[in-house]
Design a protein around this motif. Structure first.
Motif, PDB file in Angstrom:
ATOM      1  N   VAL A  72      -0.281  -4.107  -6.057  1.00  0.00           N
ATOM      2  CA  VAL A  72       0.838  -3.184  -5.935  1.00  0.00           C
ATOM      3  C   VAL A  72       0.382  -1.753  -5.651  1.00  0.00           C
ATOM      4  O   VAL A  72       1.201  -0.851  -5.514  1.00  0.00           O
ATOM      5  N   HIS A  73      -0.926  -1.527  -5.548  1.00  0.00           N
ATOM      6  CA  HIS A  73      -1.462  -0.177  -5.372  1.00  0.00           C
ATOM      7  C   HIS A  73      -0.967   0.460  -4.070  1.00  0.00           C
ATOM      8  O   HIS A  73      -0.520   1.624  -4.069  1.00  0.00           O
ATOM      9  N   GLU A  74      -1.008  -0.271  -2.974  1.00  0.00           N
ATOM     10  CA  GLU A  74      -0.575   0.290  -1.696  1.00  0.00           C
ATOM     11  C   GLU A  74       0.927   0.553  -1.686  1.00  0.00           C
ATOM     12  O   GLU A  74       1.391   1.554  -1.124  1.00  0.00           O
ATOM     13  N   LEU A  75       1.680  -0.322  -2.310  1.00  0.00           N
ATOM     14  CA  LEU A  75       3.123  -0.117  -2.412  1.00  0.00           C
ATOM     15  C   LEU A  75       3.420   1.176  -3.172  1.00  0.00           C
ATOM     16  O   LEU A  75       4.296   1.952  -2.772  1.00  0.00           O
ATOM     17  N   ILE A  76       2.703   1.409  -4.264  1.00  0.00           N
ATOM     18  CA  ILE A  76       2.896   2.634  -5.044  1.00  0.00           C
ATOM     19  C   ILE A  76       2.560   3.856  -4.197  1.00  0.00           C
ATOM     20  O   ILE A  76       3.236   4.894  -4.271  1.00  0.00           O
ATOM     21  N   GLY A  77       1.537   3.734  -3.370  1.00  0.00           N
ATOM     22  CA  GLY A  77       1.152   4.844  -2.506  1.00  0.00           C
ATOM     23  C   GLY A  77       2.231   5.240  -1.525  1.00  0.00           C
ATOM     24  O   GLY A  77       2.241   6.382  -1.037  1.00  0.00           O
ATOM     25  N   ARG A  78       3.162   4.314  -1.231  1.00  0.00           N
ATOM     26  CA  ARG A  78       4.246   4.621  -0.291  1.00  0.00           C
ATOM     27  C   ARG A  78       5.471   5.217  -0.976  1.00  0.00           C
ATOM     28  O   ARG A  78       6.426   5.623  -0.309  1.00  0.00           O
ATOM     29  N   LEU A  79       5.461   5.268  -2.307  1.00  0.00           N
ATOM     30  CA  LEU A  79       6.569   5.887  -3.035  1.00  0.00           C
ATOM     31  C   LEU A  79       6.489   7.409  -2.898  1.00  0.00           C
ATOM     32  O   LEU A  79       5.410   7.956  -2.646  1.00  0.00           O
ATOM     33  N   PRO A  80       7.601   8.122  -3.061  1.00  0.00           N
ATOM     34  CA  PRO A  80       7.620   9.570  -2.813  1.00  0.00           C
ATOM     35  C   PRO A  80       6.543  10.350  -3.546  1.00  0.00           C
ATOM     36  O   PRO A  80       5.925  11.251  -2.969  1.00  0.00           O
ATOM     37  N   LEU A  81       6.306  10.046  -4.820  1.00  0.00           N
ATOM     38  CA  LEU A  81       5.304  10.766  -5.610  1.00  0.00           C
ATOM     39  C   LEU A  81       4.201   9.827  -6.108  1.00  0.00           C
ATOM     40  O   LEU A  81       3.524  10.139  -7.100  1.00  0.00           O
ATOM     41  N   GLY A  82       4.021   8.710  -5.452  1.00  0.00           N
ATOM     42  CA  GLY A  82       2.971   7.791  -5.859  1.00  0.00           C
ATOM     43  C   GLY A  82       3.138   7.342  -7.300  1.00  0.00           C
ATOM     44  O   GLY A  82       4.232   6.923  -7.714  1.00  0.00           O
ATOM     45  N   TYR A  83       2.077   7.427  -8.066  1.00  0.00           N
ATOM     46  CA  TYR A  83       2.107   6.981  -9.461  1.00  0.00           C
ATOM     47  C   TYR A  83       2.984   7.859 -10.345  1.00  0.00           C
ATOM     48  O   TYR A  83       3.339   7.462 -11.457  1.00  0.00           O
TER      49      TYR A  83
END
Length: 208
Positions: A72-83
């Motif tokens: 899920v790391h790459e998916l999180i990277g595509r979120l507006p503020l990441g983690y």
């Protein structure tokens, strides 16, 4: 699975892990050793990092390691503020598959000794399921004991033993291929053979 992770008290007897009662085990200590993914993954209103780290102070590298293990790391990277993205109550800003993969990362966080997964692939697409299978293989290689409840046959290939429940009673328990052969073997008249309960030595059960 709720009995195994100590959420329910057994109506008779006890469930023990390494000699400790799972229901009375102090929760913080228990949580460090066990990862749990319920069928309906519940996420809390907080950041992605908070949810993976179970709302405790944690080394960012450990959070990222768990996210990568769950794919899920790459998916999180595509979120507006990441983690640091806030996901809303129940993970409302995420899809069902994304919530399940994030909850898997939470279960894998801290490299638990026991991992209990209830229908872990029910909301996953093909890509998510492959990431899940990779995460399971990595956890097994690290020595984690894994218990999965599953109805979709696609994840059975990663298991060593199968336990079949019928009407709340153990119908069969044994090595995966033996159990699958018992269900596939036709009997006279074209009906499937009724599987028998495998009697394994107690020490073998403990090791498995």
């Amino acid at each position: 699975v709720r009995l195994i992770v100590g959420l329910w008290r057994p109506t008779a007897g006890d469930i023990l892990l390494d000699g400790h009662n799972t229901f009375t085990w102090e929760r913080t200590s228990f949580g460090r050793e066990v990862g749990y993914l319920p069928q309906n993954a519940a996420l809390l209103d907080g950041t992605v990092r908070d949810n993976i780290a179970r709302f405790q102070e944690a080394d960012p590298a450990e959070v990222i390691r768990a996210a990568k293990a769950a794919g899920v790391h790459e998916l999180i990277g595509r979120l507006p503020l990441g983690y640091e993205t806030r996901i809303g109550e129940g993970g409302s800003v995420l899809s069902g598959g994304q919530r399940q993969r994030l909850a898997l990362a939470r279960a894998l966080f801290g490299q638990p000794r026991l991992l209990v997964l209830d229908e872990p692939n029910s909301s996953l697409d093909a890509e998510g399921e492959q990431a899940f299978m990779d995460a399971i293989a990595e956890a097994k290689a690290a020595g984690t004991t894994i218990i999965m409840v599953a109805q979709r046959m696609s994840i059975l290939g990663s298991t060593d033993y199968l336990l079949v429940l019928r009407d709340g009673v153990i119908a069969q328990f044994g090595p995966r291929l033996e159990v699958l052969r018992a269900f596939a073997m036709p009997a006279r008249g074209g009906h499937a053979v009724e599987p028998k309960v495998a009697q394994l030595p107690v020490e073998r059960l403990r090791r498995s």
